[in-house]
Design a protein around this motif. Structure first.
Motif, PDB file in Angstrom:
ATOM      1  N   GLY A  25       0.807  -1.213   0.000  1.00 23.65           N
ATOM      2  CA  GLY A  25       0.000   0.000   0.000  1.00 23.65           C
ATOM      3  C   GLY A  25       0.838   1.260   0.000  1.00 23.65           C
ATOM      4  O   GLY A  25       0.524   2.229  -0.688  1.00 23.65           O
ATOM      5  N   THR A  26       1.937   1.255   0.769  1.00 27.94           N
ATOM      6  CA  THR A  26       2.809   2.426   0.828  1.00 27.94           C
ATOM      7  C   THR A  26       3.500   2.674  -0.499  1.00 27.94           C
ATOM      8  O   THR A  26       3.648   3.823  -0.931  1.00 27.94           O
ATOM      9  CB  THR A  26       3.864   2.240   1.933  1.00 27.94           C
ATOM     10  OG1 THR A  26       3.203   2.058   3.189  1.00 27.94           O
ATOM     11  CG2 THR A  26       4.768   3.458   2.032  1.00 27.94           C
ATOM     12  N   ALA A  29       0.913   4.272  -2.563  1.00 23.70           N
ATOM     13  CA  ALA A  29       0.481   5.568  -2.035  1.00 23.70           C
ATOM     14  C   ALA A  29       1.413   6.698  -2.470  1.00 23.70           C
ATOM     15  O   ALA A  29       0.964   7.818  -2.738  1.00 23.70           O
ATOM     16  CB  ALA A  29       0.397   5.511  -0.514  1.00 23.70           C
ATOM     17  N   THR A  41      -2.818  12.202   0.745  1.00 26.15           N
ATOM     18  CA  THR A  41      -2.681  10.752   0.697  1.00 26.15           C
ATOM     19  C   THR A  41      -2.959  10.141   2.065  1.00 26.15           C
ATOM     20  O   THR A  41      -3.589   9.085   2.173  1.00 26.15           O
ATOM     21  CB  THR A  41      -1.271  10.361   0.219  1.00 26.15           C
ATOM     22  OG1 THR A  41      -1.007  10.993  -1.031  1.00 26.15           O
ATOM     23  CG2 THR A  41      -1.154   8.854   0.052  1.00 26.15           C
ATOM     24  N   THR A  42      -2.498  10.805   3.112  1.00 28.19           N
ATOM     25  CA  THR A  42      -2.786  10.331   4.476  1.00 28.19           C
ATOM     26  C   THR A  42      -4.286  10.353   4.737  1.00 28.19           C
ATOM     27  O   THR A  42      -4.837   9.421   5.335  1.00 28.19           O
ATOM     28  CB  THR A  42      -2.070  11.215   5.514  1.00 28.19           C
ATOM     29  OG1 THR A  42      -0.668  11.227   5.243  1.00 28.19           O
ATOM     30  CG2 THR A  42      -2.302  10.688   6.923  1.00 28.19           C
ATOM     31  N   ARG A  45      -5.845   7.423   2.981  1.00 26.92           N
ATOM     32  CA  ARG A  45      -5.496   6.172   3.659  1.00 26.92           C
ATOM     33  C   ARG A  45      -6.333   5.962   4.910  1.00 26.92           C
ATOM     34  O   ARG A  45      -6.891   4.878   5.124  1.00 26.92           O
ATOM     35  CB  ARG A  45      -4.012   6.192   4.006  1.00 26.92           C
ATOM     36  CG  ARG A  45      -3.538   5.030   4.854  1.00 26.92           C
ATOM     37  CD  ARG A  45      -2.050   5.163   5.141  1.00 26.92           C
ATOM     38  NE  ARG A  45      -1.570   4.061   5.952  1.00 26.92           N
ATOM     39  CZ  ARG A  45      -0.291   3.856   6.235  1.00 26.92           C
ATOM     40  NH1 ARG A  45       0.623   4.686   5.772  1.00 26.92           N
ATOM     41  NH2 ARG A  45       0.076   2.838   6.977  1.00 26.92           N
ATOM     42  N   ASN A  83       0.821   8.099  10.890  1.00 30.19           N
ATOM     43  CA  ASN A  83       0.655   8.090   9.441  1.00 30.19           C
ATOM     44  C   ASN A  83       1.061   9.403   8.802  1.00 30.19           C
ATOM     45  O   ASN A  83       1.756   9.433   7.773  1.00 30.19           O
ATOM     46  CB  ASN A  83      -0.799   7.757   9.088  1.00 30.19           C
ATOM     47  CG  ASN A  83      -1.114   6.291   9.195  1.00 30.19           C
ATOM     48  OD1 ASN A  83      -0.917   5.530   8.253  1.00 30.19           O
ATOM     49  ND2 ASN A  83      -1.601   5.859  10.348  1.00 30.19           N
ATOM     50  N   TYR A  87       4.280   9.819   6.172  1.00 24.54           N
ATOM     51  CA  TYR A  87       4.084  10.254   4.788  1.00 24.54           C
ATOM     52  C   TYR A  87       4.775  11.589   4.529  1.00 24.54           C
ATOM     53  O   TYR A  87       5.271  11.831   3.419  1.00 24.54           O
ATOM     54  CB  TYR A  87       2.591  10.351   4.469  1.00 24.54           C
ATOM     55  CG  TYR A  87       1.982   9.038   4.026  1.00 24.54           C
ATOM     56  CD1 TYR A  87       2.554   7.821   4.394  1.00 24.54           C
ATOM     57  CD2 TYR A  87       0.832   8.998   3.250  1.00 24.54           C
ATOM     58  CE1 TYR A  87       2.007   6.621   3.993  1.00 24.54           C
ATOM     59  CE2 TYR A  87       0.278   7.798   2.838  1.00 24.54           C
ATOM     60  CZ  TYR A  87       0.868   6.609   3.217  1.00 24.54           C
ATOM     61  OH  TYR A  87       0.324   5.415   2.818  1.00 24.54           O
ATOM     62  N   VAL A 212      -5.443   2.468  -1.652  1.00 25.40           N
ATOM     63  CA  VAL A 212      -4.496   2.814  -0.592  1.00 25.40           C
ATOM     64  C   VAL A 212      -5.109   2.548   0.776  1.00 25.40           C
ATOM     65  O   VAL A 212      -4.459   1.995   1.677  1.00 25.40           O
ATOM     66  CB  VAL A 212      -4.069   4.293  -0.708  1.00 25.40           C
ATOM     67  CG1 VAL A 212      -3.274   4.727   0.522  1.00 25.40           C
ATOM     68  CG2 VAL A 212      -3.237   4.506  -1.967  1.00 25.40           C
ATOM     69  N   GLY A 213      -6.369   2.941   0.930  1.00 24.66           N
ATOM     70  CA  GLY A 213      -7.033   2.765   2.219  1.00 24.66           C
ATOM     71  C   GLY A 213      -7.163   1.311   2.625  1.00 24.66           C
ATOM     72  O   GLY A 213      -6.968   0.955   3.796  1.00 24.66           O
ATOM     73  N   SER A 216      -3.330  -0.145   2.981  1.00 25.81           N
ATOM     74  CA  SER A 216      -2.473   0.516   3.963  1.00 25.81           C
ATOM     75  C   SER A 216      -3.116   0.720   5.317  1.00 25.81           C
ATOM     76  O   SER A 216      -2.409   1.011   6.280  1.00 25.81           O
ATOM     77  CB  SER A 216      -2.022   1.887   3.422  1.00 25.81           C
ATOM     78  OG  SER A 216      -1.287   1.739   2.237  1.00 25.81           O
ATOM     79  N   SER A 217      -4.433   0.594   5.408  1.00 25.18           N
ATOM     80  CA  SER A 217      -5.088   0.878   6.687  1.00 25.18           C
ATOM     81  C   SER A 217      -6.060  -0.211   7.121  1.00 25.18           C
ATOM     82  O   SER A 217      -5.846  -0.867   8.135  1.00 25.18           O
ATOM     83  CB  SER A 217      -5.819   2.227   6.616  1.00 25.18           C
ATOM     84  OG  SER A 217      -4.906   3.289   6.528  1.00 25.18           O
TER      85      SER A 217
END
Length: 295
Positions: A25-26, A29, A41-42, A45, A83, A87, A212-213, A216-217
Motif C-alpha cells: 500500500g505504501t 500511495a 494521501t494520508t 489512507r 501516518n 508520509y 491505498v485505504g 495501507s489501513s
C-alpha cells in the motif's frame, strides 16, 4: 499439559500479513503525492480505511466505558500522527531510509522492555540489519533534516501506537480498530482537504485512494489488532523489524528497485532476528480478570 500452553501462531501470522499489505500500500500511495500531497494521501489512507471498518464492524453496537473511550481516542490520535509524520517524511527521504529511522521507535521500546541477554542479541541483530539496509552512497549530509525529523517523530508515535493499541485491544472484535481509525480520520481529513483542496475529490483519485485505504489501513490495522492481543509489546516491537525487509522486497517486485549485496545481507539479519525473537519469546501469562493489560 493445558491446551493453552502452546502459543498460537495466529498473532505472528497476522502481523506478517499486516506488514506485507502495508508495504504494498505504501509503495502505491507514494505515486499519489504529486496530485494530493502527503497530507491528502494520508487523508485517503485513514478515511477510506475508517469507512470500511465502520461498515464491517459497526462498533456502535457495543457501548464504551469512559476509560475505554479515552483509550480509543489516544489510540486514534497516535494512529493519525504516525501516518501523517511518516508520509511527510516520504516526501524527501527514500522509502528504506524512512522506514529504518521510523523503526527506531518500536526498537527502543523493545530494548526498554527487555530483561534477558538473549533479547539484546536479537535486538542487536535487528539494529545491525537496519544499518545495512540504509542505501549505499547516502550520507547524513545528503538527507533532508525536515524529513529526518518527521521520520523520527513517526518512530515515537509508532512506539505509542503499540502501547495504546494493546490497551485498546481488549475491546470487542474490530471495535477498537474501527473507532480508532474514525478518530484518526477526524484528525487527518481536515488537514488533507486544507492541503489538496478539490483535487481530493477527483473520481479517479478517489478510486486510487480506495486501494491505498484498503492495503495501507483497513486490512493491516485489523490484522495488527489480532497480533496485539496475542503478543507482548517486546515481541511485537522486534517482529516489526520484518517491515523494512518487506519494504525492500516490495521495492524490487513493485518498483523494480535494485538492492546491493549489503541490503540483501540486512534482510537476512532482520528476518533472523524476528524469527529468533518469536522462537524464544516467553509465553504470555493467562489474562487476569482485571482492566486491559498493557504488556
Amino acid at each position: 499439559m493445558h491446551p493453552s500452553s502452546s502459543p498460537s501462531p495466529l498473532p505472528t501470522l497476522a502481523l506478517i500479513g499486516a506488514m506485507a499489505s502495508l508495504c504494498l500500500g505504501t509503495s502505491f500511495a507514494k505515486t499519489l503525492f504529486p496530485a494530493v500531497g502527503a497530507q491528502g494521501t494520508t487523508a485517503y489512507r485513514i478515511t477510506v480505511g475508517a469507512l470500511i471498518l465502520l461498515a464491517i464492524w459497526r462498533p456502535w453496537r457495543f457501548p464504551l466505558t469512559r476509560s475505554q473511550a479515552r483509550t480509543v481516542v489516544l489510540y486514534g490520535t497516535t494512529l493519525a500522527c504516525l501516518n501523517l509524520c511518516f508520509y511527510m517524511a516520504l516526501r524527501t527521504l527514500p522509502l528504506g531510509v524512512a522506514i529504518a529511522i521510523e523503526f527506531t521507535g518500536p526498537l527502543t521500546l523493545a530494548l526498554v522492555l527487555s530483561r534477558r541477554v538473549l533479547d539484546f542479541i536479537w535486538i542487536a541483530l535487528a539494529a545491525a540489519g537496519l544499518l545495512l539496509l540504509m542505501p549505499s552512497g547516502v550520507s547524513a549530509h545528503q538527507l533532508d533534516p525536515t524529513g529526518l525529523a518527521y521520520a523520527a517523530a513517526a518512530g515515537v508515535f509508532w512506539a505509542l501506537y503499540i502501547i495504546f493499541g494493546q490497551r485498546a485491544g481488549s475491546l470487542h472484535g474490530g471495535q477498537a480498530t474501527a473507532l480508532g481509525m474514525t478518530v484518526a480520520a477526524l484528525i487527518t481529513l481536515p488537514i488533507g482537504v486544507a492541503h489538496a483542496g478539490a483535487a481530493l475529490f477527483d473520481p479517479s483519485l478517489i478510486l486510487a485512494g480506495l486501494v491505498v485505504g484498503v492495503l495501507s489501513s483497513a486490512l493491516p490495522y485489523s490484522l495488527e489488532m489480532v497480533a496485539l492481543k496475542g503478543l507482548t509489546k517486546k515481541t511485537f516491537g522486534v517482529l516489526l523489524s520484518l517491515e523494512p525487509a518487506m519494504g525492500a522486497v516490495a521495492g524490487v517486485i513493485v518498483l523494480g528497485e535494485h538492492l546491493a549485496v549489503p541490503q540483501w545481507l540486512a534482510i537476512g539479519a532482520i528476518v533472523a532476528a524476528s524469527a529468533g525473537c518469536a522462537a524464544t519469546a516467553r509465553r504470555r501469562m493467562p489474562p487476569a480478570p482485571a482492566p486491559a493489560k498493557t504488556d
